[in-house]
Design a protein around this motif. Structure first.
Motif, short mmCIF file in Angstrom:
data_model
loop_
_atom_site.label_atom_id
_atom_site.label_comp_id
_atom_site.label_asym_id
_atom_site.label_seq_id
_atom_site.Cartn_x
_atom_site.Cartn_y
_atom_site.Cartn_z
N GLY A 187 14.74 41.33 55.50
CA GLY A 187 14.86 40.71 56.32
C GLY A 187 15.17 39.55 55.64
N ASN A 188 16.36 39.34 54.88
CA ASN A 188 16.65 37.40 54.59
C ASN A 188 17.46 37.07 55.90
OD1 ASN A 188 18.15 36.07 52.95
ND2 ASN A 188 18.07 37.50 51.65
N PRO A 189 17.08 36.41 55.72
CA PRO A 189 17.48 35.74 57.27
C PRO A 189 18.99 34.82 57.02
CG PRO A 189 16.35 33.98 56.38
CD PRO A 189 15.72 35.29 55.45
N VAL A 190 19.28 34.24 56.05
CA VAL A 190 20.71 33.94 55.08
C VAL A 190 21.38 34.46 54.88
CG1 VAL A 190 19.69 32.70 53.34
CG2 VAL A 190 20.87 31.29 54.46
N ILE A 191 20.98 35.54 54.09
CA ILE A 191 21.66 36.31 53.39
C ILE A 191 22.76 37.68 53.80
CG2 ILE A 191 23.17 37.82 51.35
CD1 ILE A 191 22.73 34.27 50.89
N SER A 192 21.61 38.46 54.19
CA SER A 192 22.03 39.36 55.07
C SER A 192 23.52 40.50 54.95
CB SER A 192 21.99 39.45 56.23
OG SER A 192 22.29 40.60 56.91
N TYR A 193 24.22 40.21 55.77
CA TYR A 193 25.69 40.63 55.85
C TYR A 193 26.36 39.93 54.65
CZ TYR A 193 27.16 37.10 58.60
OH TYR A 193 26.73 35.36 59.62
N ARG A 194 25.87 39.00 54.28
CA ARG A 194 27.32 38.27 53.31
C ARG A 194 26.93 38.37 51.90
NH1 ARG A 194 24.49 32.12 54.03
NH2 ARG A 194 26.63 31.57 52.46
N SER A 195 26.31 39.79 51.62
CA SER A 195 25.92 40.19 50.48
C SER A 195 27.01 41.55 50.65
CB SER A 195 24.71 40.70 50.05
OG SER A 195 24.49 41.13 48.73
N PHE A 196 27.27 41.54 49.29
CA PHE A 196 27.92 43.73 49.16
C PHE A 196 26.92 44.53 48.95
CE2 PHE A 196 31.25 40.91 46.52
CZ PHE A 196 32.31 40.76 47.25
N GLY A 197 25.80 44.62 48.73
CA GLY A 197 24.62 44.95 49.04
C GLY A 197 23.03 44.76 48.47
N THR A 481 27.07 38.74 67.25
CA THR A 481 27.28 37.69 65.71
C THR A 481 26.32 38.92 65.00
OG1 THR A 481 26.32 36.15 64.81
CG2 THR A 481 25.34 37.07 66.62
N ASN A 482 26.33 38.68 64.08
CA ASN A 482 25.64 39.40 62.75
C ASN A 482 24.57 38.45 62.54
OD1 ASN A 482 27.85 41.46 62.16
ND2 ASN A 482 27.66 41.51 60.48
N ARG A 483 24.27 37.55 63.05
CA ARG A 483 23.48 36.32 62.35
C ARG A 483 22.16 36.90 63.07
NH1 ARG A 483 22.92 31.82 63.33
NH2 ARG A 483 24.20 31.67 65.40
N PHE A 488 21.05 39.20 66.20
CA PHE A 488 22.14 39.96 66.04
C PHE A 488 23.44 39.90 67.67
CE2 PHE A 488 18.38 40.89 63.26
CZ PHE A 488 19.06 40.95 62.08
N GLY A 489 23.22 39.25 68.41
CA GLY A 489 24.16 39.16 69.21
C GLY A 489 24.15 40.02 70.09
N LEU A 490 22.30 40.73 70.53
CA LEU A 490 22.48 41.53 71.27
C LEU A 490 21.12 41.17 72.44
CD1 LEU A 490 22.39 44.56 69.20
CD2 LEU A 490 24.36 44.04 70.62
N ASN A 514 26.17 44.28 62.45
CA ASN A 514 25.06 43.92 60.81
C ASN A 514 24.01 45.52 61.28
OD1 ASN A 514 22.69 43.16 59.69
ND2 ASN A 514 23.30 41.22 59.35
N PRO A 515 24.14 46.15 60.27
CA PRO A 515 23.22 47.53 60.61
C PRO A 515 21.41 46.40 60.63
CG PRO A 515 24.51 47.57 58.47
CD PRO A 515 24.79 46.29 59.23
N TYR A 516 21.35 45.93 59.77
CA TYR A 516 19.81 45.43 59.38
C TYR A 516 19.57 45.30 60.96
CZ TYR A 516 20.75 44.09 54.96
OH TYR A 516 20.47 44.43 53.44
#
Length: 989
Positions: A187-197, A481-483, A488-490, A514-516
């Motif tokens: 549920g991280n609102p700011v890192i999410s897809y910006r992290s490697f995992g 968008t991935n945000r 999530f742009g849907l 974004n898979p989240y």
């Protein structure tokens, strides 16, 4: 069919504890001083003399000003150039960080700012996925989560390298990337897809590889956001997040990537705005905390490089302190670069007062200023080494993006091995949730004959109703968008319409984003197969669809846990090579510049009026390397030719329907090439000379048949339709449609056969091309199969091969708007022919001829020709016997006749004829009167298709032949093939 029913759990703590245990077991081998690069960052070992010489010329105020990096925009959205000019000229600030704009304006501003600065500026940029993160005209690189899914060190390194090269090309010295946060909170609102995992060790290796690649590209890396932003639930841009990890959790999870990067000599670390009670119990934000920066980062992790504050205008800290105080606190805590201060002059003054008050010594100011200067020196030296990004480099970047996509796209569910899709007999619907007519949708239609539905056109409740009749539904989610903050742009309701679907059907989902987002309740439980792509880009859409269709294998694995259903390391790897794929020409060793000559030939033909438009596809070894559309449906230039455009194939019908069926029947023992017409159609040919004609002789055009019979002429009287033969409306006895508003006697086929039989055979029965034999072959097929030829090829080939466009009677299947018109027939049908077969004889047979009548786009023709080249195999199924294909594509009478059995062949001297002189004699194919060509070469693996409507509006237009357009394009293909080479796509070359 049983469906999985997952349960969504709030289990962030479970993830943290899991990785705490895993990481604690291995952390000791990567913490402390083991394997540390004792020399520290590279820049610390450069520019000693230069930095000292500059330092000696500076006032104390100048030195303090070097720590300030102010924000700049090249977009024109914020007209701050004059303000920055004053800061550079009057305050002698140390650097600039660029935000939104475009590449050329940023280059111009960078040059300007550098020109007015006494000391070279340090130029920074927040370009985690390349300059496109800020610049509108730059191409975006994959997100870090996507890179994390590849499990490929080389790809991660190369992504960093090319991002570094592009930043350097802009004049940037330091990129505030990569993100080193371990995203253990879905549920991280700011890192999410910006992290490697979420695996600390994997994130650490990716951070190191990315950083090393970027610095090799000429730009300093800055890992962020220390001490770790991966387990937050609030956005520090708006408020101060609290990270409740214990010291051991920080050491086992959050610190691991930072320590790995520090060990590797990373240049800089950015400090986050976080409340970390375990590291500093005072509640002071980490970016302003001496305990966090000097205690943990400097002393415990032994970092010697540049410490950079996160943007000091972010509300997580800005709202708690004044504009000057937040900067002062950040500097005193140990930040060397003060990013995005809102009050430069006052903040400099505040630091000078701190020196006077002995809160910091002038000696420390000197040391830290010298460090900044040495970083500048290193950056300047890299700039001197910089080389321009070339076309060859851009090719490597394109290849990199495709390679990342192929390695990253992940199958996270695959019940009954429904992915890849190998069975095309199921009635299939496609639901597009998001952007219409995007890459994924169009690529699916290259493979499938399917109906497309758009989520935006239906209510969530209605969607289930319209999909009920389909055996298989492919759901494609195109996120804008991935945000997480942007949903999530849907579109609204995207996650609830699935509840109304029939669970007894096969459902396959492709989530492009974004898979989240798929944590949404039980939205995906109905799916038998599910693919996630991590982001939305044209390349990743393309690769995902090629993967689910079996053209390429998918091997990505989840680098994060989404929820209880989709845990880290989930991966159902699939096998490729089942169908034709779409690749870069260079991947096949072909230079796209060489193939671009095709464009010139195609355009020249249009300019000469040889045809209004055309489709061209070139495949090599089952991989499409060139596919382009040119021009329009007509010379009025209203409708552009697209991938979906359909053409009248004319005589390609001979191989794509009649010969295809006869090969199938021969393989099944139901057709004999040595048999005669008398053997198969005794009631029609009787004891005429036609009874002795052999099948092989008819198929090789040496049976003595007249080339063409204008059957329609005897159905006209005084230029008008004979009323006893035609009707302008369908009625009893007149149900066979010839054209729009024109129907012929249903039994007129008997008159056609009678007209043929009264036509003498040629005395010299050598080779002479003829359509006439195909009237008989069509009837033989009907009697042998029990169905008409159009039904047979549809059921046995076109449907199993997913051919959406190859068909007789196209107007019964598709919108006439996608079909190109052919001739304006002023003599026979007295109308512009569109969607009805051009050939008069085939039209008089109701549009279904053995020699003409098929319509298709170029892709479906290419599929069929590739099936021939693949010895009759398609998607793992044997559709034709290899020995039969070899026999029919051979040249049985080469000494006198170049023709194959049903197929055309090159002239034996390779001079003249339907091909260029570079093809092999093993090649085969066919051309069509309307301006079409399909040609396959098993020796070289070449599959070439050209479709046009050169007969529009007048069939007397022979310019396509006089210009030799089709064969000249073929020559370009083979000339490019002769120069084939192995391309090296790594950044080492």
């Amino acid at each position: 069919m049983m469906k999985r029913r997952g349960v969504f759990l709030g289990f962030t703590g479970v993830i943290v504890i899991t990785f705490l245990i895993q990481s604690l077991l291995s952390f000791s081998s990567s913490s402390g001083r083991e394997n540390i690069n004792d020399k520290g960052p590279d820049f610390l070992r450069s520019g000693e003399y230069w930095a000292d010489s500059i330092l000696k010329t500076m006032t104390l105020r100048d030195k303090v000003a070097q720590f300030f990096m102010v924000a700049a925009w090249s977009s024109g959205e914020k007209q701050n150039r004059q303000e920055i000019d004053q800061w550079i000229k009057n305050q002698h600030i140390g650097g600039v960080i660029f935000f939104q704009g475009d590449t050329q304006k940023q280059k111009e501003l960078t040059e300007h700012y550098q020109s007015i600065s006494k000391v070279p500026l340090l130029i920074g940029m927040d370009a985690e996925w390349g300059p496109a993160m800020r610049l509108s005209d730059a191409e975006r690189y994959p997100y870090q989560l996507t890179l994390g899914a590849t499990n490929n060190d080389t790809l991660v390194h190369d992504a960093g390298y090319w991002i570094g090269r592009e930043c350097a090309d802009l004049g940037v010295h330091i990129n505030f990337a990569p993100v080193a946060d371990v995203n253990v909170n879905p549920g991280n609102p700011v890192i999410s897809y910006r992290s490697f995992g979420e695996n600390p060790r994997e994130v650490a290796e990716n951070v190191l590889n990315f950083s090393e690649g970027m610095e090799k590209g000429g730009v300093m890396a800055c890992v962020k956001h220390f001490p770790g932003h991966g387990d937050t639930e609030t956005d520090s841009h708006y408020e101060l997040p609290v990270v409740k990890h214990t010291v051991k959790q920080f050491q086992a999870i959050d610190f691991v990537p930072f320590q790995r990067a520090i060990n590797g000599g990373v240049a800089a670390v950015m400090i986050a705005h976080l409340n970390v009670p375990a590291l500093d119990s005072t509640g002071i934000p980490s970016s302003l905390s001496e305990k966090v920066i000097k205690g943990w980062l400097r002393d415990s992790l032994k970092f010697d490089g540049l410490v950079i504050s996160d943007a000091l205008n972010m509300k997580g800290v800005a709202d708690r302190f004044g504009k000057e105080e937040v900067v002062l606190r950040a500097f005193l805590a140990g930040n060397d670069i003060l990013l995005f201060p809102e009050s430069v002059n006052a903040a400099i003054d505040a630091i000078l007062v701190a020196v006077e008050d002995n809160k910091i010594t002038e000696s420390e100011i000197d040391d830290r200023c010298k460090k900044v200067l040495k970083a500048k020196y290193w950056a300047l030296q890299q700039q001197k080494k910089r080389t321009a990004i070339t076309t060859k480099d851009l090719l490597k970047v394109e290849y990199l993006k495709r390679a990342v996509a192929k390695s990253a796209v992940t199958v996270v569910r695959n019940e009954d091995s429904c992915i890849p899709i190998l069975d095309f007999t199921k009635k299939t619907g496609i639901v597009v949730v998001g952007k219409k007519e995007d890459v994924a949708e169009n690529r699916l239609l290259d493979y499938l004959d399917a109906k497309v539905f758009y989520f935006s056109d239906y209510s969530p409740e209605r969607m289930g109703e319209v999909l009920f009749e389909y055996d298989r539904v492919i759901h494609v989610y195109i996120a804008s968008t991935n945000r997480p903050a942007a949903g999530f742009g849907l579109p609204e309701g995207w996650d609830i319409y699935q509840h109304g679907l029939n669970p007894d059907r096969e459902h396959i989902g492709v989530f492009v984003g974004n898979p989240y987002a798929i944590t949404k309740k039980d939205a995906f439980d109905i799916f038998d197969g599910l693919v996630v792509t991590y982001e939305n880009s044209p390349i990743i859409q393309d690769i995902a669809i090629q993967g689910i269709m079996g053209a390429i294998g998918l091997k990505g694995r989840l680098p994060v846990t989404i929820d209880q259903r989709f845990r880290r390391e989930t991966s159902f790897q699939t096998e490729g090579g089942k169908r034709m794929s779409f690749i870069l020409p260079e991947e096949a060793g072909i230079d796209r510049v060489d193939l671009s000559k095709i464009d010139s030939i195609a355009l020249a033909g249009m300019e000469e009026g040889a045809y209004p438009g055309c489709q061209i596809i070139v495949a090599l070894e089952g991989k499409v390397i060139y596919r382009k559309n040119f021009g329009y449906y007509t010379y009025s230039e209203k409708n552009e030719v697209s991938d979906r455009t359909v053409y009248d194939l004319a005589s390609i019908t001979k191989v794509a329907a009649t010969t295809l069926t006869l090969m199938d029947l021969k393989g099944k023992g139901l057709f004999d090439l040595d048999a005669t017409l008398g053997d198969y159609l005794p009631d029609i040919v009787g004891e005429t000379v036609y009874a002795n004609l052999k099948m092989q002789d008819m198929l090789t055009h040496q049976a003595g048949l007249t080339p063409w019979i204008p059957f329609y002429t005897k159905t006209l009287k005084g230029g008008s339709w004979r009323q006893e033969i035609y009707s302008t409306t369908p009625k009893e006895g007149y149900s066979t449609q010839v054209a729009e508003g024109l129907y012929i006697l249903d039994n007129y086929q008997d008159s056609i056969f009678a007209r043929i039989l009264e036509t003498p055979l040629r005395r010299n029965q050598g080779y002479r091309y003829s359509d006439v034999g195909y009237y008989f072959l069509k009837e033989i097929i009907r009697r042998k199969t029990g169905v008409t030829i159009d039904q047979y090829v549809r059921d046995h080939f076109y449907i199993p091969m997913g051919m959406s466009a190859m068909t007789y009677h196209p107007l019964r299947k598709m919108d006439g708007k996608i079909i190109t018109p052919t001739e304006n027939d002023k003599i026979f049908r007295k109308q512009l022919i569109r969607g009805y077969v051009h050939d008069q004889g085939a039209a008089m047979q109701g549009g279904v001829g053995g020699h003409a009548g098929l319509f298709s786009n170029a892709m479906d023709v290419t599929k069929l020709m590739q099936m021939f080249l693949d010895s009759g195999r398609f998607a793992g199924k044997q559709l034709l016997e290899p020995q039969v294909i070899n026999e029919f594509t051979s040249c049985p009478n080469c000494s006198t006749n170049r023709r194959g059995i049903g197929f055309d062949k090159p002239v034996r001297s390779l001079s003249g004829g339907p091909t260029c002189e570079l093809v092999s004699l093993d090649s085969y194919g066919h051309t069509g009167f309307t301006g079409t060509m399909a040609w396959a070469d098993p020796k070289y693996g070449v599959n070439y298709v050209f479709l046009s409507n050169r007969v529009y509006p007048d069939a007397e237009n022979k310019k396509l032949l006089s210009l030799s357009t089709r064969t000249e394009i073929q020559r370009v293909i083979y000339e490019a093939l002769k120069k084939k080479k192995n391309y090296i796509f790594t950044n080492e070359q």
